[in-house]
Design an enzyme around this catalytic site. Structure first.
Site: not given
Length: 239
Positions: A168-169
């Site tokens: 989940d960048l």
């Protein structure tokens, strides 16, 4: 670095013995730190994250919460199969490996799996990154210098070269400390894998979508497409 494990009547405690020499269930309860007047702040996201001070250092206590549609059925409970398959153990073990690789990620301190029947709840304690703020906060105030966009691109490339997949960048999982050092946080569902362009580009695309999403919210997110292109150039060169 070694992970020490401790069986409890209703689950497991585990910890990084280079940081703490022992751990107890109380350490994972917010009221323990509140009663000891150790709380120094909190953050509200999917759940509440507590910041506390202990032995002259600051730490982060995070309770695991589900996201998406499944959260309507169960907010914070997961099916239990084994300790080593739990999300909290996997994230903790990954963070230990990132420390060994000397990557700019939070120091893992302790974790807990608390069982009830076939399900469990989980908590994680990390060392707090001193003076750090996330990109969403920073971009809400002003446009960032190109030198910082360059550092962000180089830092992401550093993780990607090492085969670190971040699930989940986004803006809130990239932080900058008061020395202008860039950090990645929240490695839930992350993993080490063979460096490949497909997942690396998917990571980058997710980050770009978070920039677009933040810009669409009330209030202005101070960035330009030229800033992003500067980051991409630095990323590609470092990769």
């Amino acid at each position: 670095m070694q992970i020490e494990k401790q069986k409890t009547p209703d689950g497991w405690l585990f910890y990084n013995s280079t940081v703490w020499q022992q751990v107890s269930d109380a350490y994972f309860e917010a009221r323990h730190w509140q009663q000891n007047r150790a709380v120094v702040g909190q953050a509200i996201g999917r759940g509440k994250t507590l910041f506390f001070r202990f032995e002259h250092r600051e730490f982060v206590l995070r309770h695991y919460h589900r996201g998406g549609l499944v959260s309507k059925l169960s907010n914070d409970r997961y099916f239990y199969s084994s300790l080593h398959r739990s999300r909290v153990w996997k994230e903790f073990a990954l963070l230990m490996k990132l420390q060994a690789l000397e990557l700019p990620a939070p120091v893992p301190v302790a974790g807990r799996v608390k069982r009830t029947g076939l399900t469990f709840q989980a908590d994680l304690i990390l060392e707090r990154i001193s003076g750090a703020r996330d990109l969403a906060q920073m971009l809400s105030e002003r446009r960032l210098p190109l030198s910082l966009w360059q550092k962000i691109g180089e830092t992401i490339a550093l993780f990607h070269r090492s085969g670190v997949y971040h699930a989940d960048l986004n803006l809130r999982n990239i932080m900058v400390d008061d020395q202008q050092k860039v950090w990645l946080i929240d490695f839930d569902n992350g993993r080490l894998c063979r460096p490949r362009k497909k997942w690396q580009q998917a990571n980058i695309a997710r980050f770009y979508r978070s920039l677009e999403k933040e810009q669409a919210k009330p209030g202005y997110c101070h960035w330009l497409e030229s800033d992003w292109q500067h980051l991409l150039a630095a990323y590609k060169q470092a990769l």
